[in-house]
Design a protein around this motif. Structure first.
Motif, PDB file in Angstrom:
ATOM      1  N   HIS A 172       0.824  -1.218   0.000  1.00  0.00           N
ATOM      2  CA  HIS A 172       0.000   0.000   0.000  1.00  0.00           C
ATOM      3  C   HIS A 172       0.859   1.270   0.000  1.00  0.00           C
ATOM      4  O   HIS A 172       0.625   2.205  -0.767  1.00  0.00           O
ATOM      5  CB  HIS A 172      -0.943  -0.005   1.203  1.00  0.00           C
ATOM      6  N   SER A 173       1.892   1.300   0.842  1.00  0.00           N
ATOM      7  CA  SER A 173       2.717   2.517   0.929  1.00  0.00           C
ATOM      8  C   SER A 173       3.532   2.701  -0.355  1.00  0.00           C
ATOM      9  O   SER A 173       3.798   3.826  -0.779  1.00  0.00           O
ATOM     10  CB  SER A 173       3.619   2.467   2.152  1.00  0.00           C
ATOM     11  N   ARG A 174       3.909   1.588  -0.978  1.00  0.00           N
ATOM     12  CA  ARG A 174       4.639   1.679  -2.254  1.00  0.00           C
ATOM     13  C   ARG A 174       3.728   2.279  -3.329  1.00  0.00           C
ATOM     14  O   ARG A 174       4.136   3.149  -4.099  1.00  0.00           O
ATOM     15  CB  ARG A 174       5.137   0.306  -2.706  1.00  0.00           C
ATOM     16  N   PHE A 175       2.489   1.805  -3.371  1.00  0.00           N
ATOM     17  CA  PHE A 175       1.537   2.324  -4.356  1.00  0.00           C
ATOM     18  C   PHE A 175       1.322   3.831  -4.139  1.00  0.00           C
ATOM     19  O   PHE A 175       1.226   4.605  -5.076  1.00  0.00           O
ATOM     20  CB  PHE A 175       0.195   1.588  -4.273  1.00  0.00           C
ATOM     21  N   MET A 176       1.266   4.225  -2.853  1.00  0.00           N
ATOM     22  CA  MET A 176       1.073   5.650  -2.537  1.00  0.00           C
ATOM     23  C   MET A 176       2.198   6.503  -3.114  1.00  0.00           C
ATOM     24  O   MET A 176       2.013   7.660  -3.444  1.00  0.00           O
ATOM     25  CB  MET A 176       1.060   5.853  -1.015  1.00  0.00           C
ATOM     26  N   LEU A 177       3.403   5.899  -3.191  1.00  0.00           N
ATOM     27  CA  LEU A 177       4.561   6.623  -3.721  1.00  0.00           C
ATOM     28  C   LEU A 177       4.653   6.518  -5.244  1.00  0.00           C
ATOM     29  O   LEU A 177       5.609   7.004  -5.839  1.00  0.00           O
ATOM     30  CB  LEU A 177       5.852   6.076  -3.099  1.00  0.00           C
ATOM     31  N   GLY A 178       3.657   5.823  -5.845  1.00  0.00           N
ATOM     32  CA  GLY A 178       3.683   5.666  -7.298  1.00  0.00           C
ATOM     33  C   GLY A 178       4.559   4.517  -7.742  1.00  0.00           C
ATOM     34  O   GLY A 178       4.863   4.373  -8.929  1.00  0.00           O
ATOM     35  N   ASP A 179       4.995   3.694  -6.815  1.00  0.00           N
ATOM     36  CA  ASP A 179       5.836   2.536  -7.128  1.00  0.00           C
ATOM     37  C   ASP A 179       4.905   1.340  -7.335  1.00  0.00           C
ATOM     38  O   ASP A 179       4.541   0.657  -6.392  1.00  0.00           O
ATOM     39  CB  ASP A 179       6.797   2.299  -5.962  1.00  0.00           C
ATOM     40  N   THR A 180       4.503   1.128  -8.593  1.00  0.00           N
ATOM     41  CA  THR A 180       3.453   0.139  -8.862  1.00  0.00           C
ATOM     42  C   THR A 180       3.948  -1.031  -9.717  1.00  0.00           C
ATOM     43  O   THR A 180       3.150  -1.862 -10.127  1.00  0.00           O
ATOM     44  CB  THR A 180       2.260   0.813  -9.578  1.00  0.00           C
ATOM     45  N   GLY A 181       5.230  -1.102  -9.985  1.00  0.00           N
ATOM     46  CA  GLY A 181       5.772  -2.126 -10.894  1.00  0.00           C
ATOM     47  C   GLY A 181       5.940  -3.502 -10.259  1.00  0.00           C
ATOM     48  O   GLY A 181       7.053  -4.019 -10.204  1.00  0.00           O
TER      49      GLY A 181
END
Ligand code: OGA
Ligand code: MN
Length: 295
Positions: A172-181
């Motif tokens: 979740h926190s990665r997605f919040m940072l735009g890290d979606t790969g």
């Protein structure tokens, strides 16, 4: 030697003096440190540089070790033990990571208020972070006291959040940072877990407002309503009066209780080297109350 503590703020954090943590601990010393952790939630051991084996041995005195995010993103590492987390902006080859490197996303994720491994069951109990190289400027770590934060909630809010369950998800926190790969398999390595939003510490009996960056939503609420509530609670919990800010010196070891605190790294220049090493224990659930909460 017996442990002495010197509180660092009114609520959270104490300097720990009198125990050489590079040596094997006696059962009495383990007990003293655990009791001090119950009280202060964060302990700072100054001038105790640990090698990797010493850090593993110190951590193992408090329970089985946690692997954390390495379960999602495995791959090579530069330590003797996979249980040591490489909290640095340095690649496996020892070079400072380029801005685009995955390592830097990890550094930025650590700058969001979080509890280590709250996205898994069992969750993390103690984290022990040892400073190896620190930048000339910046890169402090802040800790906030979720027990004091709960106590300071108004009665309406306490009633409103009583019995609620939060969903914690590793990415979740990665997605919040735009890290979606992340591919489907990586997304599913660590399925979301549910934890009560308000917890009672089985050792101290204190209530804890258990929020943080891994909380994705609240069970039984729409996603937007749940997130708004979580952001409000996080804002409350991270007011300065609950916070201890640690300015690192090489050889510091800071130990914190992930079930009673949140922490975050602060900005530093990624062109400068910052290297810390972390060992973390899993929570061992013992009391009937704790077993019920973990069920
Ligand atoms: C950690 C962490 C923050 C920092 O080690 O778990 O979040 O300041 N560190 O590096
Ligand atoms: Mn962390």
């Amino acid at each position: 030697m017996t442990l002495q503590t010197r509180p660092l703020t009114p609520h959270i954090g104490a300097e720990a003096i009198g125990i050489d943590i590079r040596q094997p601990l006696t059962p009495e010393q383990v007990h003293e440190i655990e009791a001090a952790m119950d009280r202060h939630a964060v302990l700072v051991f100054k001038r105790q540089p640990l090698d990797q084996d010493q850090q593993i041995r110190f951590a193992q005195s408090f329970g089985p070790l946690d692997l954390g995010f390495r379960r999602v993103r495995g791959g090579p590492h530069r330590f003797k033990h996979a249980e040591l987390a490489d909290i640095s902006n340095v690649t496996v080859d020892g070079d400072i990571a380029a801005r685009e490197h995955a390592k830097i996303v990890g550094n930025l994720g650590n700058q969001l208020w979080h509890s280590d491994s709250s996205f898994q069951r069992p969750r993390a109990k103690y984290s022990m972070l040892s400073a190896v190289v620190v930048p000339a400027k910046g890169g402090d770590t802040e800790f906030t006291d979720l027990r004091a934060a709960y106590d300071a909630l108004d009665e309406d809010t306490k009633a409103r959040i009583d019995g609620l369950t939060a969903v914690h998800y590793a990415l979740h926190s990665r997605f919040m940072l735009g890290d979606t790969g992340y591919d489907e398999a990586q997304r599913n390595v660590m399925p979301p877990v549910e934890w009560p939003l308000v917890q009672t510490d089985p050792r101290s009996g204190r209530r804890i407002l258990w929020v943080g960056a891994h909380c994705e939503r609240i069970v039984g609420m729409t996603v937007p309503e749940g997130r708004m509530l979580l952001w409000d609670l996080l804002e409350h919990a991270t007011q300065r009066e609950f916070v201890y800010r640690h300015q690192w010196e090489v050889g510091d070891l800071v130990m914190w209780d992930n079930t009673a605190t949140l922490h975050r790294g602060r900005h530093f220049d990624f062109a400068e080297r910052r290297e810390l090493r972390r060992a973390t224990t899993e929570e061992v659930v013992t009391s009937p109350e704790a077993q019920r909460l973990a069920a």
